[in-house]
Design an enzyme around this catalytic site. Structure first.
Site, PDB file in Angstrom:
ATOM      1  N   ASP A   1       0.847  -1.191   0.000  1.00 59.03           N
ATOM      2  CA  ASP A   1       0.000   0.000   0.000  1.00 59.03           C
ATOM      3  C   ASP A   1       0.890   1.251   0.000  1.00 59.03           C
ATOM      4  OD1 ASP A   1      -3.079   0.717   0.549  1.00 59.03           O
ATOM      5  OD2 ASP A   1      -1.880   2.044   1.802  1.00 59.03           O
ATOM      6  N   TRP A   2       0.649   2.223   0.898  1.00 60.38           N
ATOM      7  CA  TRP A   2       1.474   3.423   0.941  1.00 60.38           C
ATOM      8  C   TRP A   2       2.920   3.102   1.300  1.00 60.38           C
ATOM      9  CZ3 TRP A   2       2.288   8.414  -0.107  1.00 60.38           C
ATOM     10  CH2 TRP A   2       1.238   9.160  -0.627  1.00 60.38           C
TER      11      TRP A   2
ATOM     12  N   TRP B   1     -13.378   6.708  -2.470  1.00 58.53           N
ATOM     13  CA  TRP B   1     -12.669   6.466  -1.223  1.00 58.53           C
ATOM     14  C   TRP B   1     -11.971   7.734  -0.747  1.00 58.53           C
ATOM     15  CZ3 TRP B   1     -11.216   4.863   3.218  1.00 58.53           C
ATOM     16  CH2 TRP B   1      -9.887   4.858   3.627  1.00 58.53           C
TER      17      TRP B   1
ATOM     18  N   ASP C   1      -7.236  -8.714  -3.895  1.00 56.33           N
ATOM     19  CA  ASP C   1      -6.954  -7.300  -3.654  1.00 56.33           C
ATOM     20  C   ASP C   1      -7.552  -6.467  -4.788  1.00 56.33           C
ATOM     21  OD1 ASP C   1      -6.020  -4.844  -2.923  1.00 56.33           O
ATOM     22  OD2 ASP C   1      -3.943  -5.231  -3.493  1.00 56.33           O
TER      23      ASP C   1
ATOM     24  N   HIS D   1      -6.368  -7.210   0.320  1.00 59.09           N
ATOM     25  CA  HIS D   1      -5.411  -6.110   0.246  1.00 59.09           C
ATOM     26  C   HIS D   1      -4.419  -6.146   1.401  1.00 59.09           C
ATOM     27  CE1 HIS D   1      -3.757  -2.256  -0.787  1.00 59.09           C
ATOM     28  NE2 HIS D   1      -4.083  -1.742   0.390  1.00 59.09           N
TER      29      HIS D   1
END
Length: 298
Positions: A119-120, A160, A246, A276
């Protein structure tokens, strides 16, 4: 700078998280927390979390890397976990997160790093690895990517982002639960909520989606393009392990495998029934696969 520091009592007796806290003071006075298990002289495995999780996400993996003879490091990004949480949204930018994390890596003088990012954690980790390539030995991307804004963001992501910025409520554990295919227990979900004792302390978590580059004019786009150019020259080992459920980074592994020379011939995998938050759904399996790969490429 207005800063919230989560009371330590909120982290008492979290399931599966017995790790001693470690803190480093950044140049602007912010305190960054990190897990540091295993020998300090061992090669580091650096695990970077994303949105809206914290180092708790890696609790199943940290002991396995430490037991295998590595130094297992999992920092909490500024605004998350046990790290300090600035309360002013304008203090957060993509570059600020890159700078905070880079400063921590340099102050820790980490070298020969195996990067594990999701992710980030990938948006930040890939940027930093390409800007400090001499410090990184190999890279694992697990459900992550590094956008430049040159492709239109999916409608689901735009919704989102709007929700994170404008909704009167932001259920951190609900976000985690929705990104898992194997539903965590109530106690585990409560642990993901633990860092955020107030609504104001969620400022970084709410801000993150707005920092993802979605247009070519985004402030982070030039640096991310340069990082992609560097990825195109990356010859060191590069592995992707994604979850087949995901919905956020679906198909991103194809771009990474095609772009990065070091990805050629590697045993890339797609984990079945995994969402995810791959570390939550299959943390032990993910760590085992990474360790087996690291043993083969020594």
């Amino acid at each position: 700078m207005k800063v919230f520091r989560t009371p330590e009592a909120r982290f008492a007796d979290l399931p599966g998280y017995p790790f001693k806290p470690n803190y480093l003071l950044l140049d602007d006075g912010l305190r960054l927390h990190y897990v540091d298990e295993g020998s300090a002289a061992a090669p580091p495995v650096l695990m970077l979390h994303g949105e809206p999780s914290w180092s708790y996400l890696y609790r199943k993996m940290i002991p396995l890397f430490a037991q295998a003879g590595y130094r297992a490091l999992a920092p909490d990004l500024v605004g998350f976990g046990k790290s300090d949480k600035p309360l002013e949204p304008e203090l957060f930018s993509y570059q600020a997160h890159v700078d905070w994390l880079t400063q921590w890596i340099l102050k820790m003088d980490l070298r020969d790093i195996t990067l594990v990012c999701q992710d980030w954690g990938a948006l930040l980790g890939l940027r930093i690895a390409m800007e400090q390539p001499e410090r990184f030995a190999r890279i694992v991307v697990a459900n992550g990517f590094m956008p430049t804004g040159d492709r239109k963001a999916p409608a689901a992501f735009r919704l989102w982002r709007a929700f994170a910025l404008h909704s009167p409520w932001f259920p951190v554990s609900g976000v985690i639960r929705s990104g898992c295919s194997r539903k965590p227990s109530p106690e585990v979900l409560a642990a993901y909520d633990a860092p955020f004792a107030t609504e104001a302390s969620k400022t970084a978590a709410r801000r993150f989606p707005a920092l993802v580059p979605t247009t070519p004019q985004d402030p982070a786009t030039p640096a991310n393009r340069r990082a992609w150019e560097a990825l195109g020259r990356w010859q060191k080992p590069f592995l992707t392990i994604f979850g087949d459920r995901d919905k956020i980074t679906r198909g991103a592994f194809k771009v990474l495998q095609k772009q990065v020379p070091g990805a050629q011939g590697q045993p890339h995998e797609m984990l079945e029934g995994v969402g995810h938050f791959i570390q939550e759904d299959a943390g032990e399996e993910l760590a085992a696969k990474i360790l087996a790969w690291m043993r083969r490429i020594r």
